[in-house]
Write a protein that holds these residues in place. Structure first.
Motif, short mmCIF file in Angstrom:
data_model
loop_
_atom_site.label_atom_id
_atom_site.label_comp_id
_atom_site.label_asym_id
_atom_site.label_seq_id
_atom_site.Cartn_x
_atom_site.Cartn_y
_atom_site.Cartn_z
N ASP A 3 0.81 -1.21 0.00
CA ASP A 3 0.00 0.00 0.00
C ASP A 3 0.84 1.26 0.00
O ASP A 3 0.33 2.35 -0.15
N ASP A 4 2.16 1.14 0.20
CA ASP A 4 2.93 2.36 0.40
C ASP A 4 4.11 2.51 -0.54
O ASP A 4 4.90 3.43 -0.39
N ASP A 5 4.27 1.63 -1.52
CA ASP A 5 5.43 1.78 -2.39
C ASP A 5 5.12 2.49 -3.70
O ASP A 5 6.01 2.77 -4.49
N GLY A 6 3.81 2.77 -3.94
CA GLY A 6 3.44 3.53 -5.12
C GLY A 6 3.61 2.81 -6.42
O GLY A 6 3.53 3.41 -7.49
N ARG A 7 3.82 1.50 -6.39
CA ARG A 7 4.06 0.77 -7.63
C ARG A 7 3.13 -0.45 -7.72
O ARG A 7 2.64 -0.95 -6.72
N ASP A 9 2.25 -4.49 -9.19
CA ASP A 9 2.87 -5.78 -8.90
C ASP A 9 4.16 -6.00 -9.69
O ASP A 9 5.03 -6.75 -9.27
N ASP A 10 4.28 -5.35 -10.88
CA ASP A 10 5.49 -5.56 -11.66
C ASP A 10 6.58 -4.54 -11.31
O ASP A 10 7.62 -4.50 -11.96
N GLY A 11 6.32 -3.69 -10.28
CA GLY A 11 7.33 -2.78 -9.78
C GLY A 11 7.52 -1.53 -10.61
O GLY A 11 8.44 -0.76 -10.36
N ARG A 12 6.65 -1.28 -11.62
CA ARG A 12 6.87 -0.10 -12.46
C ARG A 12 6.35 1.16 -11.80
O ARG A 12 7.12 2.05 -11.46
N GLY A 13 5.04 1.26 -11.61
CA GLY A 13 4.46 2.50 -11.10
C GLY A 13 4.62 3.61 -12.12
O GLY A 13 5.23 3.47 -13.17
N SER A 14 4.01 4.78 -11.84
CA SER A 14 4.05 5.91 -12.78
C SER A 14 5.25 6.81 -12.55
O SER A 14 5.47 7.73 -13.34
N GLY A 15 6.02 6.56 -11.51
CA GLY A 15 7.12 7.46 -11.18
C GLY A 15 6.68 8.70 -10.46
O GLY A 15 7.50 9.53 -10.08
N VAL A 16 5.37 8.88 -10.25
CA VAL A 16 4.86 10.06 -9.54
C VAL A 16 5.04 9.85 -8.04
O VAL A 16 4.60 8.84 -7.49
N ARG A 17 5.66 10.81 -7.40
CA ARG A 17 5.86 10.73 -5.95
C ARG A 17 5.23 11.87 -5.19
O ARG A 17 5.00 11.78 -3.99
N THR A 18 4.95 13.00 -5.88
CA THR A 18 4.35 14.15 -5.21
C THR A 18 3.22 14.72 -6.07
O THR A 18 3.26 14.62 -7.30
N ALA A 19 2.23 15.32 -5.42
CA ALA A 19 1.09 15.88 -6.14
C ALA A 19 0.60 17.15 -5.45
O ALA A 19 0.60 17.23 -4.21
N LEU A 20 0.17 18.10 -6.26
CA LEU A 20 -0.55 19.27 -5.78
C LEU A 20 -2.03 19.02 -6.03
O LEU A 20 -2.43 18.80 -7.18
N VAL A 21 -2.84 19.02 -4.98
CA VAL A 21 -4.29 18.88 -5.14
C VAL A 21 -4.89 20.27 -4.95
O VAL A 21 -4.74 20.87 -3.88
N ALA A 329 -5.99 7.33 -8.20
CA ALA A 329 -4.85 6.84 -7.42
C ALA A 329 -4.43 5.44 -7.87
O ALA A 329 -3.23 5.15 -7.96
N ARG A 330 -5.40 4.56 -8.14
CA ARG A 330 -5.07 3.22 -8.63
C ARG A 330 -4.27 3.30 -9.94
O ARG A 330 -3.29 2.57 -10.12
N CYS A 331 -4.71 4.16 -10.84
CA CYS A 331 -4.05 4.26 -12.14
C CYS A 331 -2.62 4.78 -11.99
O CYS A 331 -1.69 4.29 -12.64
N GLU A 397 -7.09 -4.91 -7.34
CA GLU A 397 -6.97 -5.31 -8.75
C GLU A 397 -6.03 -4.37 -9.49
O GLU A 397 -6.12 -3.15 -9.37
N LYS A 398 -5.15 -4.93 -10.28
CA LYS A 398 -4.16 -4.14 -10.99
C LYS A 398 -4.80 -3.47 -12.20
O LYS A 398 -5.54 -4.08 -12.96
N VAL A 399 -4.51 -2.19 -12.40
CA VAL A 399 -4.97 -1.46 -13.57
C VAL A 399 -4.00 -1.68 -14.71
O VAL A 399 -2.78 -1.61 -14.53
N ARG A 400 -4.55 -1.96 -15.88
CA ARG A 400 -3.72 -2.08 -17.07
C ARG A 400 -4.10 -0.98 -18.05
O ARG A 400 -5.21 -0.46 -18.01
N ALA A 401 -3.19 -0.60 -18.89
CA ALA A 401 -3.41 0.51 -19.81
C ALA A 401 -4.69 0.32 -20.60
O ALA A 401 -4.93 -0.74 -21.16
N GLY A 402 -5.55 1.34 -20.57
CA GLY A 402 -6.78 1.30 -21.34
C GLY A 402 -7.96 0.67 -20.65
O GLY A 402 -9.08 0.72 -21.13
#
Length: 404
Positions: A3-7, A9-21, A329-331, A397-402
């Motif tokens: 829940d806390d690594d931001g990535r 199951d395949d370890g990729r993630g979006s590379g996003v670590r910070t956000a302005l809301v 957030a899931r995406c 559930e893992k989100v896949r592109a599209g």
């Protein structure tokens, strides 16, 4: 899945670590909570100098919205302050009941609560999770670099992060930054009002049931925890006053106009007779967002009412905002770039929110007196509510592109 690594199951993630809301209403704190669970640190920037205490009328949080709140651990805080209203009666202005629905037994009841209490509960929950809120930060511009996006505020300060999320409501500034040609809110032909009616011990309603009385004029109502009836109604007008003109009209004058409109309406005439000027809420123009062509651009994306406000007629505004926050957030958690994450998020959400918005627009036409209230779309509450209330987001559930 962590829940806390931001990535994913395949370890990729979006590379996003910070956000302005941008925006501290319903969508803002829930988005920050969902991002935190996805391993992204978010700061909420609110235009007003303080939290929205005392702002807004009542709203409903449907079972699907409560389920999405459970994903970010905020459901218990909202249940503690909400009043459950599981039942529904569809009626006409003459007092005839046409359809009755007792709620889905396998689901929690819809909760009703003042909007500002929902704001406060969500803000407190986010604060308890360490999410920072910055007040008095009205966005005026945003600029992107290859590595991030910088928000510029009216107080001449700025902030930078990997992405910027517009949760700034139906008059979103972020929406126009993303697309200067973006549509504006669409007026539904009705001025909205609410109020409290103290009708005494013989209220004539079943506790836990919301009544919808269509006809020449529309009124909805239910019994609050203090025994008074809480009602919401509309005053049809093709040329609504501006917000400043609206505020200049005394409550007693609005109440007089509503009493004239609802003369002979069951139960509108009675409820308005037992409502005083101090118990009237002037909500304003009933509006919705038409289809927004661009949900995102570069490192900026929209969530909640800024992109899909369905109008209060849907009973789904807050619930859809919560759902979208969780899906975004899931995406971002699972897809390799923020661009792919934003595209998948839009693909997941656009069909659902636009279908609900179209249905709400039809209800608005009924309230404005431009469509027959006996239309078949209002005849079956259970069939109408099932696809809304049973919608669930599987966080694991893992989100896949599209697709989700």
């Amino acid at each position: 899945m962590s829940d806390d690594d931001g990535r994913g199951d395949d370890g990729r993630g979006s590379g996003v670590r910070t956000a302005l809301v941008i925006g501290g209403g319903v969508a803002g704190p829930v988005t920050a909570l969902a991002l935190r669970r996805a391993g992204i640190t978010a700061t909420v920037h609110e235009a007003y100098p303080t939290a929205a205490d005392g702002v807004g009328a009542w709203l409903g949080l449907a079972p699907n919205g409560q389920a999405a709140l459970a994903t970010v651990g905020a459901d218990a805080a909202v249940r503690a302050i909400g009043e459950p209203v599981p039942g529904m009666v569809m009626a006409d202005g003459a007092g005839h009941h046409h359809a009755r629905f007792g709620g889905f037994p396998e689901l929690p009841a819809t909760l009703t609560l003042p909007r500002d209490r929902l704001y406060r509960a969500l803000t407190d929950r986010a604060g308890a999770e360490g999410i920072r809120f910055a007040y008095g930060k009205r966005l005026v511009a945003a600029e992107e670099t290859p590595d991030g996006v910088t928000a510029h505020f009216a107080d001449h300060t700025s902030a930078t992060a990997d992405i910027l999320i517009g949760a700034d409501g139906i008059r979103s500034t972020v929406r126009t930054v993303i697309d200067p040609q973006a549509p504006a809110p669409e007026y539904g032909g009705v001025l909205s009002f609410g109020g409290y009616a103290d009708v005494g011990s013989d209220a004539g309603v079943e506790p836990g049931t919301m009544y919808f009385a269509f006809g020449r004029a529309f009124m909805g109502y239910w019994q609050g925890a203090d025994g008074r009836l809480i009602w919401f109604a509309g005053l049809p007008t093709d040329t609504p006053p501006s917000p400043s003109d609206l505020a200049r009209v005394p409550a007693a004058e609005w109440l007089s106009r509503l009493r004239d409109l609802y003369a002979g309406h069951v139960p509108g005439e009675r409820l308005l007779r037992h409502t005083g000027p101090d118990d009237l809420m002037v909500v304003g123009r009933m509006e919705r967002m038409p289809s927004v062509p661009r949900w995102y651009r570069g490192r900026m994306v929209l969530v909640g009412d800024s992109v899909h406000a369905p109008s209060s007629s849907s009973g789904q505004g807050a619930s859809l905002a919560v759902e979208s926050a969780v899906e975004l957030a899931r995406c971002l958690r699972d897809l390799p770039t923020h661009g792919e994450a934003f595209a998948a998020y839009e693909a997941l959400r656009r069909p659902r929110v636009e279908a609900i918005g179209h249905t709400a627009a039809a209800v608005n036409e009924v309230k404005a007196g431009k469509r027959d209230a006996a239309a078949p779309s209002f005849a079956g509450p259970e069939d109408m509510l099932r696809p809304l209330h049973f919608h669930r987001i599987d966080w694991e559930e893992k989100v896949r592109a599209g697709r989700g």
